[in-house]
Design an enzyme around this catalytic site. Structure first.
Site, mmCIF file in Angstrom:
data_model
loop_
_atom_site.group_PDB
_atom_site.id
_atom_site.type_symbol
_atom_site.label_atom_id
_atom_site.label_comp_id
_atom_site.label_asym_id
_atom_site.label_seq_id
_atom_site.Cartn_x
_atom_site.Cartn_y
_atom_site.Cartn_z
ATOM 1 N N CYS A 8 0.775 -1.206 0.032
ATOM 2 C CA CYS A 8 -0.163 0.082 -0.108
ATOM 3 C C CYS A 8 1.000 1.188 0.022
ATOM 4 O O CYS A 8 2.035 1.297 0.302
ATOM 5 C CB CYS A 8 -0.856 -0.155 1.048
ATOM 6 N N HIS A 123 -7.878 -1.785 16.683
ATOM 7 C CA HIS A 123 -8.553 -0.539 17.815
ATOM 8 C C HIS A 123 -9.395 0.264 17.097
ATOM 9 O O HIS A 123 -9.875 1.035 18.015
ATOM 10 C CB HIS A 123 -6.927 0.174 17.929
#
Length: 378
Positions: A8, A123
């Protein structure tokens, strides 16, 4: 077996100096190639982004807007960096876990998959963590979209009625817990250290409402004073994780494979890379016919992350995992921290899992009493 690799553009000079950077994936990929693992599996590149519809099964619309807005501004939110590639990278990572899950659930595809992708996701929550102004901050800990949770929701949409998520990242997966804490069809088990961040994951957090009992936190309380080794994790897996998994009978197992509990990562745990392979192997052995996807979460020392990836991929491929001699369960030290933690877990969950999984305070006490006697004979 399938590996989905993500390369990415989520990188800038500033991000390259942060803990969550591209070398985590590229170094791991090189190690998998050097170990000959990539020649033994199907290597797939994820070529799409998760859609708004897929993401909004677990995240609010304003969460998506928050990530897109901060990525466009290349800003920083709490402890998460944003670059112009962040939003796309996070969507691709989520899509990779979704697609891996669809592969293992298919009639003719492989039954196990490993997703080597970044950024991580555990998270990232549904409602966001309140900031100083009381508004939700939807990106923290280097996580933007909760890829494993999004994949679980996609599997629910496809008709899977029981899903288990096991998270062995050293940090508590607060986002995953918040998303599923009221859902009895998703079992979330987390093994994590007693850390200031994210400040959640206490053993007493067992789920809410109908989800009570389906959120199992094995937090190594006071772990700064006794960094747990594999022997401690092995006992937790033996007494808590495997019995609950088998009693729950999931139709899909998702592993949030964070490797920051490894020795040298700098957190309150000291696991060898083989430890993660051994934990994975034990779950696969306990649930031999259950489709399984492991997805990279934390782990910030690239050479160590690479070794851990090789160990977990070996387990997924069916290789026998050789535990380091000094960490075998038969050589468990009389860790007061381990015993205290597991007694507390049993106390919190005996009402939920005492009968079906034989998770009782008496059983945990008996194990450690027997272990003491075995130690005398070594």
């Amino acid at each position: 077996n399938v590996v989905l690799r993500i390369a990415c553009a989520h990188a800038t000079a500033e991000l390259a100096r942060s803990a969550e950077h591209p070398d985590r994936v590229t170094t791991a990929m090189s190690a998998l190639q050097a170990a000959g693992i990539t020649t033994r599996c199907d290597l797939l590149q994820c070529g799409r982004e998760a859609s708004d519809e897929e993401l909004q099964r677990v995240h609010l619309r304003k969460h998506l807007d928050h990530v897109a807005r901060n990525a466009a501004a290349q800003s920083k939110s709490k402890n998460s960096f944003f670059t112009e590639g962040t939003e796309s990278a996070a969507r691709v990572a989520a899509a990779a876990v979704i697609d891996a899950t669809k592969h293992v659930l298919g009639d003719h595809g492989p039954r196990r998959s490993f997703v080597l992708a970044r950024p991580p996701g555990h998270h990232a929550s549904r409602t966001g963590v309140p900031d100083e102004g009381g508004e939700g901050d939807f990106a923290e800990g280097g996580c933007y979209y909760n890829s494993v949770a999004v994949a679980a929701a996609a599997a629910q949409q496809d008709g899977v009625d029981r899903i288990a998520i096991v998270d062995f990242d050293v940090h508590h997966g607060n986002g995953t817990q918040e998303i599923f804490e009221s859902d009895p069809s998703v079992l979330v088990i987390s093994l994590h250290a007693d850390l200031r961040y994210p400040g959640t994951g206490a053993i007493e957090e067992v789920g809410e409402g109908a989800g009570a009992g389906f959120n199992v936190n094995i937090m190594w309380e006071g772990s700064a004073d006794w960094p747990p080794h594999y022997a401690d994790y092995a006992v937790a897996v033996k007494l808590v994780v495997l019995p609950i998994l088998q009693a729950f009978r999931p139709g899909l197992l998702l592993i949030s494979a964070g490797f920051d509990a490894a020795e040298g990562e700098g957190f309150h745990a000291k696991l060898a890379p083989e430890s993660f392979g051994a934990m994975t192997e034990s779950m696969l052995t306990a649930l031999p016919d259950v489709p399984t996807v492991a997805a990279l979460e934390g782990g910030y020392v690239p050479p160590m992350v690479a070794r851990c990836c090789v160990a977990v991929m070996g387990a997924l491929l069916g290789d026998k995992v050789d535990e380091p001699e000094e960490t075998k369960i038969s050589k468990l030290s009389e860790s007061k921290g381990c015993k205290a933690t597991l007694l507390k877990v049993a106390e919190a969950h005996e009402a939920h899992w005492g009968e079906s999984a034989n998770l009782t305070v008496a059983k945990v006490k008996a194990f450690f009493e027997g272990q003491r006697e075995r130690q005398k004979g070594l």
